[in-house]
Scaffold this motif. Sequence first.
Motif, PDB file in Angstrom:
ATOM      1  N   ARG A  32      -2.011  -5.559 -18.010  1.00 39.59           N
ATOM      2  CA  ARG A  32      -1.678  -5.075 -16.681  1.00 39.59           C
ATOM      3  C   ARG A  32      -2.434  -3.738 -16.168  1.00 39.59           C
ATOM      4  O   ARG A  32      -2.471  -2.841 -16.997  1.00 39.59           O
ATOM      5  CB  ARG A  32      -0.180  -4.788 -16.555  1.00 39.59           C
ATOM      6  N   VAL A  33      -2.943  -3.733 -15.032  1.00 38.36           N
ATOM      7  CA  VAL A  33      -4.049  -2.878 -14.643  1.00 38.36           C
ATOM      8  C   VAL A  33      -3.541  -2.316 -13.122  1.00 38.36           C
ATOM      9  O   VAL A  33      -3.574  -3.106 -12.395  1.00 38.36           O
ATOM     10  CB  VAL A  33      -5.554  -3.507 -14.527  1.00 38.36           C
ATOM     11  N   GLY A  34      -3.593  -0.720 -13.275  1.00 43.99           N
ATOM     12  CA  GLY A  34      -3.545  -0.462 -11.985  1.00 43.99           C
ATOM     13  C   GLY A  34      -4.921   0.227 -11.514  1.00 43.99           C
ATOM     14  O   GLY A  34      -5.723   0.835 -12.340  1.00 43.99           O
ATOM     15  N   LEU A  35      -5.428  -0.191 -10.404  1.00 43.86           N
ATOM     16  CA  LEU A  35      -6.796   0.341  -9.817  1.00 43.86           C
ATOM     17  C   LEU A  35      -6.527   1.293  -9.104  1.00 43.86           C
ATOM     18  O   LEU A  35      -5.896   1.426  -7.727  1.00 43.86           O
ATOM     19  CB  LEU A  35      -7.456  -0.915  -9.304  1.00 43.86           C
ATOM     20  N   VAL A  36      -7.227   2.437  -9.231  1.00 44.26           N
ATOM     21  CA  VAL A  36      -6.938   3.407  -8.169  1.00 44.26           C
ATOM     22  C   VAL A  36      -8.315   3.725  -7.381  1.00 44.26           C
ATOM     23  O   VAL A  36      -9.537   3.671  -8.053  1.00 44.26           O
ATOM     24  CB  VAL A  36      -6.704   4.997  -8.999  1.00 44.26           C
ATOM     25  N   ALA A  37      -8.215   3.559  -6.056  1.00 47.06           N
ATOM     26  CA  ALA A  37      -9.385   3.771  -5.204  1.00 47.06           C
ATOM     27  C   ALA A  37      -8.968   4.540  -3.971  1.00 47.06           C
ATOM     28  O   ALA A  37      -7.824   4.832  -3.531  1.00 47.06           O
ATOM     29  CB  ALA A  37      -9.597   2.323  -4.626  1.00 47.06           C
ATOM     30  N   ARG A  38      -9.996   5.172  -3.447  1.00 44.33           N
ATOM     31  CA  ARG A  38      -9.962   6.255  -2.340  1.00 44.33           C
ATOM     32  C   ARG A  38     -10.064   5.556  -1.078  1.00 44.33           C
ATOM     33  O   ARG A  38      -9.105   5.624  -0.119  1.00 44.33           O
ATOM     34  CB  ARG A  38     -11.215   7.095  -2.446  1.00 44.33           C
ATOM     35  N   ASP A  39     -10.882   4.288  -1.039  1.00 40.40           N
ATOM     36  CA  ASP A  39     -10.685   3.539   0.293  1.00 40.40           C
ATOM     37  C   ASP A  39      -9.762   2.231   0.146  1.00 40.40           C
ATOM     38  O   ASP A  39     -10.176   1.349  -0.928  1.00 40.40           O
ATOM     39  CB  ASP A  39     -12.053   3.074   0.624  1.00 40.40           C
ATOM     40  N   GLU A  40      -8.995   2.086   0.640  1.00 46.40           N
ATOM     41  CA  GLU A  40      -8.015   1.050   0.792  1.00 46.40           C
ATOM     42  C   GLU A  40      -8.718  -0.428   0.911  1.00 46.40           C
ATOM     43  O   GLU A  40      -8.418  -1.298   0.189  1.00 46.40           O
ATOM     44  CB  GLU A  40      -6.827   1.078   1.518  1.00 46.40           C
ATOM     45  N   ALA A  41      -9.651  -0.549   1.796  1.00 46.78           N
ATOM     46  CA  ALA A  41     -10.253  -2.101   2.179  1.00 46.78           C
ATOM     47  C   ALA A  41     -11.234  -2.069   0.918  1.00 46.78           C
ATOM     48  O   ALA A  41     -11.316  -3.503   0.217  1.00 46.78           O
ATOM     49  CB  ALA A  41     -11.130  -1.762   3.268  1.00 46.78           C
ATOM     50  N   ARG A  42     -12.049  -1.221   0.379  1.00 44.50           N
ATOM     51  CA  ARG A  42     -12.897  -1.679  -0.715  1.00 44.50           C
ATOM     52  C   ARG A  42     -11.924  -1.790  -2.082  1.00 44.50           C
ATOM     53  O   ARG A  42     -12.400  -2.671  -2.847  1.00 44.50           O
ATOM     54  CB  ARG A  42     -13.678  -0.380  -1.160  1.00 44.50           C
ATOM     55  N   GLY A  43     -10.892  -1.038  -2.125  1.00 44.50           N
ATOM     56  CA  GLY A  43      -9.970  -1.302  -3.190  1.00 44.50           C
ATOM     57  C   GLY A  43      -9.226  -2.741  -3.229  1.00 44.50           C
ATOM     58  O   GLY A  43      -9.286  -3.206  -4.123  1.00 44.50           O
ATOM     59  N   THR A  44      -8.949  -3.112  -1.932  1.00 46.87           N
ATOM     60  CA  THR A  44      -8.392  -4.520  -1.962  1.00 46.87           C
ATOM     61  C   THR A  44      -9.284  -5.509  -2.281  1.00 46.87           C
ATOM     62  O   THR A  44      -9.044  -6.488  -2.897  1.00 46.87           O
ATOM     63  CB  THR A  44      -7.634  -4.492  -0.532  1.00 46.87           C
ATOM     64  N   GLN A  45     -10.386  -5.165  -1.665  1.00 49.14           N
ATOM     65  CA  GLN A  45     -11.606  -6.297  -2.043  1.00 49.14           C
ATOM     66  C   GLN A  45     -11.717  -6.308  -3.720  1.00 49.14           C
ATOM     67  O   GLN A  45     -11.777  -7.488  -4.183  1.00 49.14           O
ATOM     68  CB  GLN A  45     -12.944  -6.032  -1.484  1.00 49.14           C
ATOM     69  N   ALA A  46     -11.795  -5.307  -4.382  1.00 48.34           N
ATOM     70  CA  ALA A  46     -12.215  -5.211  -5.813  1.00 48.34           C
ATOM     71  C   ALA A  46     -10.804  -6.103  -6.423  1.00 48.34           C
ATOM     72  O   ALA A  46     -11.104  -6.747  -7.430  1.00 48.34           O
ATOM     73  CB  ALA A  46     -12.096  -3.676  -6.322  1.00 48.34           C
ATOM     74  N   LEU A  47      -9.653  -5.546  -5.886  1.00 40.53           N
ATOM     75  CA  LEU A  47      -8.544  -6.285  -6.637  1.00 40.53           C
ATOM     76  C   LEU A  47      -8.330  -7.954  -6.417  1.00 40.53           C
ATOM     77  O   LEU A  47      -8.124  -8.428  -7.433  1.00 40.53           O
ATOM     78  CB  LEU A  47      -7.392  -5.764  -5.848  1.00 40.53           C
ATOM     79  N   GLU A  48      -8.783  -8.165  -5.367  1.00 37.88           N
ATOM     80  CA  GLU A  48      -8.758  -9.644  -4.965  1.00 37.88           C
ATOM     81  C   GLU A  48      -9.863 -10.515  -5.673  1.00 37.88           C
ATOM     82  O   GLU A  48      -9.682 -11.346  -6.189  1.00 37.88           O
ATOM     83  CB  GLU A  48      -8.938 -10.084  -3.467  1.00 37.88           C
ATOM     84  N   GLU A  49     -11.014  -9.679  -6.012  1.00 37.58           N
ATOM     85  CA  GLU A  49     -12.303 -10.363  -6.514  1.00 37.58           C
ATOM     86  C   GLU A  49     -11.743 -10.293  -8.209  1.00 37.58           C
ATOM     87  O   GLU A  49     -12.098 -11.400  -8.718  1.00 37.58           O
ATOM     88  CB  GLU A  49     -13.478  -9.651  -6.425  1.00 37.58           C
ATOM     89  N   ILE A  50     -11.189  -9.382  -8.645  1.00 39.80           N
ATOM     90  CA  ILE A  50     -10.934  -9.493 -10.063  1.00 39.80           C
ATOM     91  C   ILE A  50      -9.906 -10.381 -10.377  1.00 39.80           C
ATOM     92  O   ILE A  50      -9.939 -11.067 -11.449  1.00 39.80           O
ATOM     93  CB  ILE A  50     -10.453  -7.929 -10.597  1.00 39.80           C
ATOM     94  N   LYS A  51      -9.189 -10.423  -9.497  1.00 38.62           N
ATOM     95  CA  LYS A  51      -7.869 -11.645  -9.671  1.00 38.62           C
ATOM     96  C   LYS A  51      -8.472 -13.051  -9.668  1.00 38.62           C
ATOM     97  O   LYS A  51      -8.089 -13.468 -10.606  1.00 38.62           O
ATOM     98  CB  LYS A  51      -6.888 -11.397  -8.521  1.00 38.62           C
ATOM     99  N   ALA A  52      -9.303 -13.107  -8.666  1.00 43.25           N
ATOM    100  CA  ALA A  52      -9.943 -14.529  -8.586  1.00 43.25           C
ATOM    101  C   ALA A  52     -10.870 -14.876  -9.865  1.00 43.25           C
ATOM    102  O   ALA A  52     -10.790 -15.906 -10.401  1.00 43.25           O
ATOM    103  CB  ALA A  52     -10.897 -14.556  -7.369  1.00 43.25           C
ATOM    104  N   LYS A  53     -11.365 -13.939 -10.355  1.00 42.13           N
ATOM    105  CA  LYS A  53     -12.524 -13.955 -11.631  1.00 42.13           C
ATOM    106  C   LYS A  53     -11.705 -14.000 -12.817  1.00 42.13           C
ATOM    107  O   LYS A  53     -12.019 -14.858 -13.816  1.00 42.13           O
ATOM    108  CB  LYS A  53     -13.448 -12.969 -11.479  1.00 42.13           C
ATOM    109  N   THR A  54     -10.600 -13.488 -13.055  1.00 41.35           N
ATOM    110  CA  THR A  54     -10.081 -13.255 -14.200  1.00 41.35           C
ATOM    111  C   THR A  54      -8.677 -14.328 -14.350  1.00 41.35           C
ATOM    112  O   THR A  54      -8.371 -14.494 -15.503  1.00 41.35           O
ATOM    113  CB  THR A  54      -9.489 -11.860 -14.636  1.00 41.35           C
TER     114      THR A  54
END
Length: 284
Positions: A32-54
């Motif tokens: 279970r991973v918490g991703l901390v990002a400064r920019d919400e849009a970039r953070g959301t994109q990273a989150l969704e891409e990691i979910k899709a990939k893993t």
Amino acid sequence: MQNHTQTTALVTGASSGLGRAIAEALAAEGSRVGLVARDEARGTQALEEIKAKTGNMALRLFVADLADQSAVRRLAAEVLKDFDTLHLLINNAGTAFAERRLSPDGIECALAVNHLAPFLLTHLLLARLAADAPARIINVGTRMDTAMDFDDLNWERRPYRMMQAYGQSKLGMLHFTFELARRLQGTGVTVNCVFPGVFNSNLGGTDGAQGLFWTLLKVGLGWALPTSETAARRVLHAARSAEIADLSGAYLAGEKAIRAPAQARDPAANRRLWEISEALTGMR
């Protein structure tokens, strides 16, 4: 360390580069991973891409500007509210600034983001880490032979130099690591600092001169620089290797301990910066 499928981890600076590579590798293992990002849009994109990939849905985005101590405090409160366990904290976020600028708290921004934010965040999460011990704290550092000017940490008297300010702020992570390790003895929580090597990074973003500096570096050397994924392996070794489960207070490059700059090897200097950091964050 806990079984990877039971591990809860928090990774700062996780929207791109090294932090994203670390978060993705941990997610691929079932953490279970918490991703901390400064920019919400970039953070959301990273989150969704990691979910899709893993295929790992146990991921959570936390948005915080680490230059702002009130945002760091809100971040810690959200983590404690949303995560009932925490086994791994990776203080990865780091940045550099072409010109001297001050944080909302009146602190030079490289120092605020690269040293004081992890100092404050770690303190706010420490009780949860200790309650879930064995737990690990990994501070991502750099390798520059420098020393901090304790009498001018805010660069009020010296001409500001981007890489010198960056190097000194990251040296603060070594001071912090060594002093924290002494204070955590017997708690089941370890802390180490990892130099991930020189790799193809987006440090400093695209802001003005700093963006130009890194762009030119990539153009000249990018073909020879390892990827973020390669650099992440060094951090992940410190985060999950059973062989070093009890190691604390080390400065690591891959699987090897390396020599810290002289100032960071001085326990009195470690304590001095600790006390200054306590005062600057209100943690005293």
